[in-house]
Design an enzyme around this catalytic site. Structure first.
Site, PDB file in Angstrom:
ATOM      1  N   GLY A 236       0.051   2.200  -4.236  1.00  0.00           N
ATOM      2  CA  GLY A 236      -0.003   3.534  -4.831  1.00  0.00           C
ATOM      3  C   GLY A 236       1.334   4.116  -5.256  1.00  0.00           C
TER       4      GLY A 236
ATOM      5  N   HIS B   6      -5.330   5.752   0.637  1.00  0.00           N
ATOM      6  CA  HIS B   6      -3.871   5.678   0.666  1.00  0.00           C
ATOM      7  C   HIS B   6      -3.330   5.929   2.065  1.00  0.00           C
ATOM      8  CE1 HIS B   6       0.164   7.484   0.287  1.00  0.00           C
ATOM      9  NE2 HIS B   6       0.330   6.483  -0.562  1.00  0.00           N
TER      10      HIS B   6
ATOM     11  N   MET C  78       3.311   3.068  -7.718  1.00  0.00           N
ATOM     12  CA  MET C  78       3.523   3.050  -9.164  1.00  0.00           C
ATOM     13  C   MET C  78       2.208   3.348  -9.877  1.00  0.00           C
ATOM     14  SD  MET C  78       6.242   0.008  -9.559  1.00  0.00           S
ATOM     15  CE  MET C  78       5.165  -1.137  -8.773  1.00  0.00           C
TER      16      MET C  78
ATOM     17  N   SER D 235      31.022 -11.505  24.275  1.00  0.00           N
ATOM     18  CA  SER D 235      29.799 -10.785  23.943  1.00  0.00           C
ATOM     19  C   SER D 235      30.181  -9.700  22.943  1.00  0.00           C
ATOM     20  CB  SER D 235      29.175 -10.179  25.195  1.00  0.00           C
ATOM     21  OG  SER D 235      28.035  -9.439  24.827  1.00  0.00           O
TER      22      SER D 235
HETATM   23  P1  ADP Z   1      -2.901  -0.222  -7.525  1.00  0.00           P
HETATM   24  O1  ADP Z   1      -1.821  -1.199  -7.656  1.00  0.00           O
HETATM   25  O2  ADP Z   1      -2.435   1.158  -7.229  1.00  0.00           O
HETATM   26  O3  ADP Z   1      -3.989  -0.701  -6.612  1.00  0.00           O
HETATM   27  P2  ADP Z   1      -4.493  -1.088  -9.735  1.00  0.00           P
HETATM   28  O4  ADP Z   1      -3.776  -1.582 -10.903  1.00  0.00           O
HETATM   29  O5  ADP Z   1      -5.037  -2.116  -8.820  1.00  0.00           O
HETATM   30  O6  ADP Z   1      -3.562  -0.080  -8.953  1.00  0.00           O
HETATM   31  O7  ADP Z   1      -5.655  -0.162 -10.263  1.00  0.00           O
HETATM   32  C1  ADP Z   1      -6.280   0.803  -9.490  1.00  0.00           C
HETATM   33  C2  ADP Z   1      -7.779   0.644  -9.578  1.00  0.00           C
HETATM   34  O8  ADP Z   1      -8.246   0.662 -10.901  1.00  0.00           O
HETATM   35  C3  ADP Z   1      -8.212  -0.647  -8.960  1.00  0.00           C
HETATM   36  O9  ADP Z   1      -8.800  -0.375  -7.720  1.00  0.00           O
HETATM   37  C4  ADP Z   1      -9.218  -1.247  -9.894  1.00  0.00           C
HETATM   38  O10 ADP Z   1     -10.472  -1.250  -9.264  1.00  0.00           O
HETATM   39  C5  ADP Z   1      -9.265  -0.299 -11.075  1.00  0.00           C
HETATM   40  N1  ADP Z   1      -9.000  -1.094 -12.256  1.00  0.00           N
HETATM   41  C6  ADP Z   1      -7.823  -1.532 -12.698  1.00  0.00           C
HETATM   42  N2  ADP Z   1      -7.965  -2.295 -13.788  1.00  0.00           N
HETATM   43  C7  ADP Z   1      -9.283  -2.332 -14.020  1.00  0.00           C
HETATM   44  C8  ADP Z   1     -10.089  -2.983 -15.005  1.00  0.00           C
HETATM   45  N3  ADP Z   1      -9.540  -3.742 -15.941  1.00  0.00           N
HETATM   46  N4  ADP Z   1     -11.402  -2.812 -14.940  1.00  0.00           N
HETATM   47  C9  ADP Z   1     -11.960  -2.048 -13.991  1.00  0.00           C
HETATM   48  N5  ADP Z   1     -11.275  -1.409 -13.057  1.00  0.00           N
HETATM   49  C10 ADP Z   1      -9.946  -1.560 -13.058  1.00  0.00           C
END
Ligand code: ADP
Ligand code: MG
Ligand code: MG
Length: 906
Positions: free
Chosen positions: A105, A475, A107, A797
């Site tokens: 979370g 989170h 980035m 030591s």
């Molecule tokens: P983080 O690194 O904070 O977990 P993610 O890049 O994994 O962020 O994305 C957060 C959420 O968005 C993920 O839990 C995922 O389920 C959803 N998500 C990301 N990309 C896709 C996608 N291409 N299709 C559906 N859901 C997505």
């Protein structure tokens, strides 16, 4: 031409799991999952090198990037059978950050990129689902507004501007959940969101899909340097130079209706280590909803009823991933109209309890070797701490519950027991702890509706975290587990009002600053303070109030420790001044005492000590010392006995003498009466012993040079005790250690006194025992002239507390005023009094070892400063060839594991 973009999709990927440095963890694992045949939506990864280039070139991209992205996008379109920006058959994508190590979370991610009024119409036509189309669009506008356009709350009490709009609309429509909003409501939301965005940025919301994608990529790279990500990296010592990758991934939809869902899961329970499928999902939702803790999700077991075939397939995936990665996985998935899609996998963050259990179980399952089980990536040594932390005293807790103090029950997400004052905001928590650290008041429980990455500093400061919303993968839960904090989430009974600073549960109202207790093992939330008691491991080993066979946690701990000991080369000793501490450390596996300070013994007999200090003539001093001798002898006898023949290093008197005298009028008067001298005389002596800088004053071996009879008395006490015990048939191995030596003649003079005394005592007692005389290396001069000093010293030591003070010219009593700023500005990577300053202090240590052993090849060398229990320092000590580390009793298990990891090179 450099390759900046890696494609994955259609069963084949250009990347692999072992390319994390280049593709980031997320990208590498999406590629790996694609290659092993799991269903992953197609996409591509922009490498971390793009990110480093971006920062090195004033936030611009390598010239060849654009074409590589276009090519990868084209392949993605082919595999997914849709086209980015096509109004008839639009492909949507997400843009996701992903560094080499997971930074949960920290980035940014943007979903549903590629939507505008035209593609939205296409999406709706294609799916025949208008509500879904608008739901996706409002999510896109919201996320893009937040991440790319920066529409975030400005004040801590302010709610997210989009959340506010949403709440207003829900209120007006009298609905609770966002799933209850109608299509028209969603349209209205989009309108209001866009308006808010325009008000803030002065520009229309972008419709160009390529602009959307590139802006999102820029935002993801930009998020690498946001405050919370920087703080996070600093805490875990990850370099800022790594950079993040950006992943463009075709969207799959969990929000198309009730045959869709999105979820997160662990292949085993990351809190306790139980071998159960552990996770949560939300029907008709998109990924972020689960993690953000907006609706409280369902437990994964329920998916068995909701969607039986999907559950079966997911359980198979769970198995495949564990076998393939040979570690517990933390997965993210989405089900679109009954079809399962895998969106992420990574090694799961775990509590110390779970880490030990996973490791031991997986060896027994034949999945990994013992050496692998011991690796730092599976069990960071500091996490063992959690197994030694106190738990609530069941009696005290029962009593509190009986008195009606049990407020509520939440999800037990981070084990342990914590009591503290309620703080509702992360920065309040941080400020409070900073002000009251080290006092009984310095404990805080951060109580929030949910946490977000902005709260990381406050979470770090708090003893425990309690949230009203969110599940075991929220989170708050994730981050707490990693930090080893006690944590309870999803405690729905809590009614938190940030503006009033209250939490209401039924009739009860608790305010900011009130005490609250949380039990991270059970999820119980209790008003007020609850007494705690030792952990199971401590109960078995130290208190002996539990039998080994009664505690599973202890048994696993013991197995792991035995494996660690079988590969460890470095010995682990303890710093202990009293027989009970020594016995404790032995129970934790200490192999000797590396530092026994004698000043505590003097404080126990302060009257005689003060007579000695006031004495004007050597005869008077000797008379006072003679009174101290039997006490010292008795103390040493007790310690030798507790150590059962293991070596014991005893340091001769070290602190400046004025520390033993009263500085206030009242104390001086009392002392005058007690030992029958005038108060004036005491005041004069205090005055004469006053020093401007006691750390560099009349202390250490300087005392024994000026007053040889002190060293003589101590040596006599040591050898008499040792001889007495040896006569009883026990093995004893005293090592007498001279502090603060800088010049060889200092050591020679002190060593001569000790050897002479030893011979006298041996003659008197008619027994000879083996012993050594050595020195601390705690001044730069001693390290530099170690070849000379080793002519006399039979062991070294490193006293790294003083060596750090004198090498850095930083007093550990005074560095508090600036060290926080130093850490925030990355002047120093770690607190140099906690983890060794490798280049400076470490450099002197290395030199000391080399020069010392040049004179005396067999020289035994240890470390006895605070640093001896720090895993990184332990590894450094192994590397430069020390014989042992010595640390406080509760750090002994940690040092044993770190020593094993050092030996395995992990
Ligand atoms: P983080 O690194 O904070 O977990 P993610 O890049 O994994 O962020 O994305 C957060 C959420 O968005 C993920 O839990 C995922 O389920 C959803 N998500 C990301 N990309 C896709 C996608 N291409 N299709 C559906 N859901 C997505
Ligand atoms: Mg994720
Ligand atoms: Mg010292």
């Amino acid at each position: 031409m450099s390759k900046y973009v890696y494609f994955f999709g259609g069963g084949k990927a250009e990347g692999r799991a072992d390319m994390k440095n280049l593709l980031g963890g997320k990208g590498a694992n999406l590629a790996e999952m694609t290659n092993i045949g799991l269903p992953v939506p197609a996409g591509f990864t922009l490498t971390t090198e793009v990110c480093t280039y971006y920062y090195a070139h004033d936030r611009s991209y390598p010239p060849e990037l654009k074409q590589q992205v276009n090519e990868a996008l084209k392949k993605t379109e082919e595999v997914m059978g849709a086209k980015f920006g096509d109004p008839k058959n639009p492909l949507l994508v997400s843009c996701r950050s992903g560094a080499r190590v997971s930074m949960p979370g920290m980035m940014d991610t943007v979903l549903n990129i590629g939507l505008n009024e035209a593609t939205l119409r296409g999406l709706i036509e294609k799916t025949g689902n208008e509500r879904f189309g608008w739901d996706s669009y409002r999510r896109f506008v919201q996320m893009y507004g937040d991440v790319v356009l920066g529409l975030k709350p400005q004040e801590k009490t302010e709610v997210d501007p989009f959340e506010k709009i949403m709440e207003e609309l829900k209120h007006a429509k009298k609905v609770k959940l966002d799933t209850e909003l109608t299509t028209d409501d969603l349209k209205e939301l989009v309108k209001r969101f866009k308006k808010a965005a325009k008000e803030r940025t002065g520009k229309d919301f972008p419709d160009d899909v390529h602009e959307q994608m590139w802006q999102a990529i820029g935002a993801v790279f930009g998020s690498w340097m946001n405050d919370r990500a920087v703080v996070y990296r600093r805490q875990y010592s990850f370099p800022h130079e790594w950079g993040t990758a950006a992943n463009i991934c075709s969207m799959v939809f969990g929000n198309m209706g009730d045959d869709c869902c999105t979820g997160v899961a662990f292949t085993r329970d990351p809190a306790t280590g139980d071998r159960v499928f552990y996770g949560e999902y939300l029907i008709n939702a998109q990924g972020e909803d689960v993690v953000a803790g907006i609706r409280t999700p369902k437990k994964i077991a329920e998916l068995q009823k909701d969607m039986p075939p999907v559950y079966k397939q997911l359980d198979e995936v769970r198995n495949i991933l564990e076998q393939h990665y040979r570690d517990v996985q933390d997965i993210e998935f989405t089900v679109q109209k009954g079809k399962l899609w895998m969106l992420q996998t990574r090694n799961g963050k775990r509590t110390g309890f779970a880490a030990v259990r996973f490791a031991v179980d997986m060896v027994h399952e034949g999945l990994i070797t013992k050496e692998e089980a011991l690796s730092a990536s599976r069990i960071p040594p500091d996490d063992l701490n959690q197994l030694l932390q106190p738990i609530f005293d069941p009696e005290a807790k029962r009593k509190a519950v009986k008195e009606g103090k049990l407020l509520a029950k939440g999800i037990n997400a981070g084990p342990g027991a914590a009591t503290g004052r309620i703080k509702f905001h992360a920065d309040d928590a941080e400020e409070w702890v900073h002000k009251h650290k080290g006092t009984p008041d310095g404990h805080v429980i951060l109580v929030r509706r949910e946490t977000s990455p902005e709260d990381i500093r406050g979470m770090q400061a708090a003893d425990g975290i309690l949230t009203a919303f969110g599940g075991a993968s929220s989170h708050a839960a994730l981050v707490s587990r990693q930090m080893g904090k006690v944590c309870i989430v999803g405690c729905g009974a809590l009614n938190i009002d940030y503006t009033k600073g209250t939490v209401i549960v039924g009739e009860k109202v608790l305010k900011d600053g009130d005490w609250i207790s949380i039990d991270g093992f059970t999820g119980d939330v209790i008003a007020g303070q609850v007494a705690s008691k030792p952990s199971e491991v401590v109960q078995v080993l130290i208190d002996k109030t539990m039998k080994p066979e009664q505690s599973k946690v202890y048994q696993q701990f013991a197995v792991l420790m035995s494996w660690a000991d079988s590969v460890r080369k470095l010995k682990v000793r303890t710093n202990a001044d009293k027989p009970d501490q020594a016995a404790q450390a032995m129970a934790f596996g200490a192999e000797g005492i590396g530092l026994c300070r004698t000043e505590h013994m003097f404080f126990d007999h302060i009257k005689e000590m003060r007579e000695m200090i006031l004495a004007e003539k050597p005869e008077d001093r000797k008379r006072a010392l003679a009174k101290l001798l039997p006490f010292q002898r008795q103390d040493f006898y007790g310690i030798f006995k507790a150590m059962k023949g293991h070596p014991v290093t005893i340091r001769t008197l070290d602190p400046p003498l004025h520390e033993f005298l009263p500085h206030e009028d009242e104390g001086q008067e009392e002392m005058a009466k007690e030992i029958g001298v005038s108060k004036q005389k005491i005041a004069d002596r205090v005055k004469s012993l006053h020093e401007f800088n006691p750390m560099l004053g009349f202390r250490g071996c300087r005392l024994g040079i000026v007053y040889p009879e002190i060293t003589e008395m101590q040596a006599r006490a040591i050898f008499e005790a040792a001889c007495d015990l040896a006569k009883e048939g026990s093995k004893v191995e005293p090592e007498v250690m001279i502090p603060l030596v800088g010049f060889l003649p200092e050591l020679k003079a002190q060593a001569k006194l000790i050897h002479d005394t030893a011979q006298k005592v041996f003659a008197e007692k008619k027994i000879v025992i083996p012993y050594l005389v050595g020195t601390m290396i705690e001044l730069p001069r001693a390290a530099v002239t170690a070849d000379q000093i080793a002519q006399e010293a039979q062991f070294f030591s490193f006293g790294t507390n003083d060596l750090t003070q004198t090498t850095l010219g930083m007093s550990r009593d005074d560095y508090g005023s600036f060290i926080r700023v130093y850490l925030e500005k990355d002047v120093v990577p770690r607190d140099p009094f906690q983890s060794i300053d490798v280049d400076g202090v470490g450099g002197l240590m290395k030199l000391g070892v080399e020069r010392g052993r040049a004179t005396r090849p067999e020289l035994k060398v240890g470390i006895c400063g605070e640093h001896g229990g720090d895993p990184d320092t332990v590894k450094f000590c192994h590397k430069i060839g020390l014989s042992y580390v010595s640390c406080s009793p509760f750090r002994v298990p940690i040092a044993r594991l770190a020593g094993a990891q050092a030996a395995l090179g992990k």
